[in-house]
Design a protein around this motif. Structure first.
Motif, PDB file in Angstrom:
ATOM      1  N   ILE A 151      -5.948   1.116  -4.073  1.00  0.00           N
ATOM      2  CA  ILE A 151      -5.103  -0.081  -3.958  1.00  0.00           C
ATOM      3  C   ILE A 151      -5.577  -0.969  -2.806  1.00  0.00           C
ATOM      4  O   ILE A 151      -5.587  -2.195  -2.923  1.00  0.00           O
ATOM      5  CB  ILE A 151      -3.608   0.321  -3.782  1.00  0.00           C
ATOM      6  N   ARG A 152      -5.993  -0.347  -1.696  1.00  0.00           N
ATOM      7  CA  ARG A 152      -6.535  -1.146  -0.582  1.00  0.00           C
ATOM      8  C   ARG A 152      -7.710  -1.989  -1.062  1.00  0.00           C
ATOM      9  O   ARG A 152      -7.821  -3.171  -0.745  1.00  0.00           O
ATOM     10  CB  ARG A 152      -6.998  -0.228   0.559  1.00  0.00           C
ATOM     11  N   THR A 153      -8.601  -1.367  -1.815  1.00  0.00           N
ATOM     12  CA  THR A 153      -9.775  -2.084  -2.331  1.00  0.00           C
ATOM     13  C   THR A 153      -9.342  -3.206  -3.264  1.00  0.00           C
ATOM     14  O   THR A 153      -9.800  -4.350  -3.138  1.00  0.00           O
ATOM     15  CB  THR A 153     -10.715  -1.114  -3.073  1.00  0.00           C
ATOM     16  N   GLN A 154      -8.438  -2.900  -4.187  1.00  0.00           N
ATOM     17  CA  GLN A 154      -7.965  -3.917  -5.136  1.00  0.00           C
ATOM     18  C   GLN A 154      -7.262  -5.070  -4.414  1.00  0.00           C
ATOM     19  O   GLN A 154      -7.480  -6.239  -4.718  1.00  0.00           O
ATOM     20  CB  GLN A 154      -6.985  -3.300  -6.143  1.00  0.00           C
ATOM     21  N   GLY A 162      -0.243   8.729  -2.029  1.00  0.00           N
ATOM     22  CA  GLY A 162      -1.407   8.861  -1.141  1.00  0.00           C
ATOM     23  C   GLY A 162      -2.756   8.853  -1.837  1.00  0.00           C
ATOM     24  O   GLY A 162      -3.703   8.206  -1.384  1.00  0.00           O
ATOM     25  N   ASN A 163      -2.854   9.537  -2.977  1.00  0.00           N
ATOM     26  CA  ASN A 163      -4.154   9.655  -3.644  1.00  0.00           C
ATOM     27  C   ASN A 163      -4.625   8.336  -4.275  1.00  0.00           C
ATOM     28  O   ASN A 163      -5.784   8.196  -4.651  1.00  0.00           O
ATOM     29  CB  ASN A 163      -4.107  10.754  -4.720  1.00  0.00           C
ATOM     30  N   LEU A 164      -3.703   7.346  -4.403  1.00  0.00           N
ATOM     31  CA  LEU A 164      -4.082   6.052  -4.980  1.00  0.00           C
ATOM     32  C   LEU A 164      -4.268   4.956  -3.929  1.00  0.00           C
ATOM     33  O   LEU A 164      -4.693   3.851  -4.252  1.00  0.00           O
ATOM     34  CB  LEU A 164      -3.001   5.590  -5.976  1.00  0.00           C
ATOM     35  N   ILE A 176       0.844  -1.209   0.000  1.00  0.00           N
ATOM     36  CA  ILE A 176       0.000   0.000   0.000  1.00  0.00           C
ATOM     37  C   ILE A 176       0.876   1.254   0.000  1.00  0.00           C
ATOM     38  O   ILE A 176       0.626   2.206  -0.748  1.00  0.00           O
ATOM     39  CB  ILE A 176      -0.973  -0.013   1.202  1.00  0.00           C
ATOM     40  N   ASP A 177       1.948   1.235   0.815  1.00  0.00           N
ATOM     41  CA  ASP A 177       2.825   2.410   0.930  1.00  0.00           C
ATOM     42  C   ASP A 177       3.633   2.677  -0.335  1.00  0.00           C
ATOM     43  O   ASP A 177       4.190   3.765  -0.499  1.00  0.00           O
ATOM     44  CB  ASP A 177       3.787   2.245   2.120  1.00  0.00           C
TER      45      ASP A 177
END
Length: 374
Positions: free
Chosen positions: A255-258, A249-251, A244-245
């Motif tokens: 990415i968490r959802t994916q 930040g804006n993505l 995730i890191d």
């Protein structure tokens, strides 16, 4: 001269089952045996020796890369006895090399101690499986074993993308195509994109080393493929955070959802010297259940370790629980266990309590964490 010497070194390495050969100016060749470095009782290497040794095994393109970039990596076969992954590099203006031995025989998952749940995950139709750990922790061996497990059982198309190719896979029930970065394809991310047009069922990505590659691997897992990848992280929780890191930040929400829908398992591993010789792997196992997927989606990854502790039935356990199990079964020394623990103080207390229980003839409390999986 150099050819004879390199053959002798490779032969000795295979015979003694050394994992690595270190070659550098100012000392004799060094073997890594059971995790420890041992200097050979031969001549101290001079600058001419290391250059000759390097030239005797390095392809021309790697020698050019060494001159231009200061280092290069490649793989080569030592007859039918073993393969070696080689890193050549400059240090203090001299040439040095490290050769990692890759055994020819692929051990089945149960022999390596890979949790059974991961052989089940590997047979799923889609999803991302990550094998993580520091350099030299056996990730390549674990991945080769899982790929071979699939190859022996189902008629899949398996594509591996590696830098360099390590284990050679042969067509069994599956068709296997292995692509080497820098030889067959320019980059990991490009190879994944191309792979999606090559009718794959399984894609192995040697290293998720940049944002583009991570993004491509997640997309491939979402679109109906099993994707294996590696990261240099020590824990399952740390692996999720690292991915995730890697994104701006804006993505990160996206990415968490994916990740919550594509990630199906994380196997973090480390290697310890085994009592009596050889080495043994300790694992941390995270299976992405709907509860774990929610934690990832809702940015509550700090709760993943708690989910692992309560997820024994799904095949989950923490690194320190597995280390404790190895110690209690007298497979490894206490100092080695504590050296690889995520929380050495807590594990030392647990071992002290277990020692008292053993001395008093009481049953040792395993905390029930691994009973479901071993």
């Amino acid at each position: 001269m150099a050819t004879v010497l390199i053959d002798k070194l490779l032969e000795a390495c295979v015979k003694q089952r050394a994992s690595d050969i270190h070659i550098t100016v100012g000392q004799p060749p060094v073997f890594r045996l059971h995790g420890r470095l041992r200097k050979l009782e031969t001549k101290v290497l001079e600058a001419d020796d290391t250059v000759a040794l390097m030239k005797s095994i390095s392809p021309e393109r790697c020698q050019r890369e060494l001159q231009e970039a200061g280092s290069a990596d490649f793989g080569f076969a030592y007859g039918d006895k073993a393969r070696f992954r080689v890193s050549i590099f400059k240090q203090r203006g001299n040439i040095a090399m490290v050769l990692r031995q890759i055994p020819n025989d692929m051990l089945p998952p149960e022999v390596l101690g890979i949790p059974e749940v991961f052989t089940k995950l590997a047979m799923r139709p889609r999803g991302l499986i990550l094998v993580t750990g520091p350099t030299g922790s056996g990730k390549s061996t674990t991945l080769a074993s899982l790929v071979n497990f699939i190859n022996e059982r189902v008629d899949h198309h398996i594509i591996t993308i590696e830098d360099p190719i390590e284990f050679y896979h042969y067509h069994k029930k599956s068709t296997v195509n292995q692509r080497e970065v820098g030889v067959d394809v320019p980059s990991f991310s490009e190879a994944i994109r191309r792979a999606l047009r090559q009718d794959p069922d399984v894609i192995l990505v040697g290293e998720l080393r940049d944002l583009e590659t991570i993004g491509a691997a997640i997309s491939a897992a979402e679109t109906g493929h099993i994707v294996f990848g590696t990261l240099h992280t020590n824990s399952a929780q740390g692996t999720v955070n690292r991915i995730i890191d890697a994104f701006p930040g804006n993505l990160q929400d996206q990415i968490r959802t994916q990740l919550s829908t594509s990630l199906i398992g994380v196997l973090a591993q480390t290697l310890l010297p085994r009592i009596g010789g050889g080495r043994i792997a300790a694992f941390e196992s995270l299976v992405v259940t709907s509860a774990v997927a929610n934690l990832i989606r809702e940015n509550k990854t700090f709760r993943i370790n708690s989910a692992i502790q309560t997820g024994a039935r799904e095949g989950m356990f923490l690194n320190d629980d597995h280390l404790f199990r190895h110690w209690i079964e007298e497979k490894v020394e206490m100092e080695d266990v504590l050296g690889k623990a995520h929380d050495p103080d807590a594990l030392a207390k647990r071992i002290a309590t277990a020692r008292r229980q053993i001395e008093e003839g009481l049953p040792v409390d395993y905390a029930g964490r691994l009973d479901e999986t071993t």
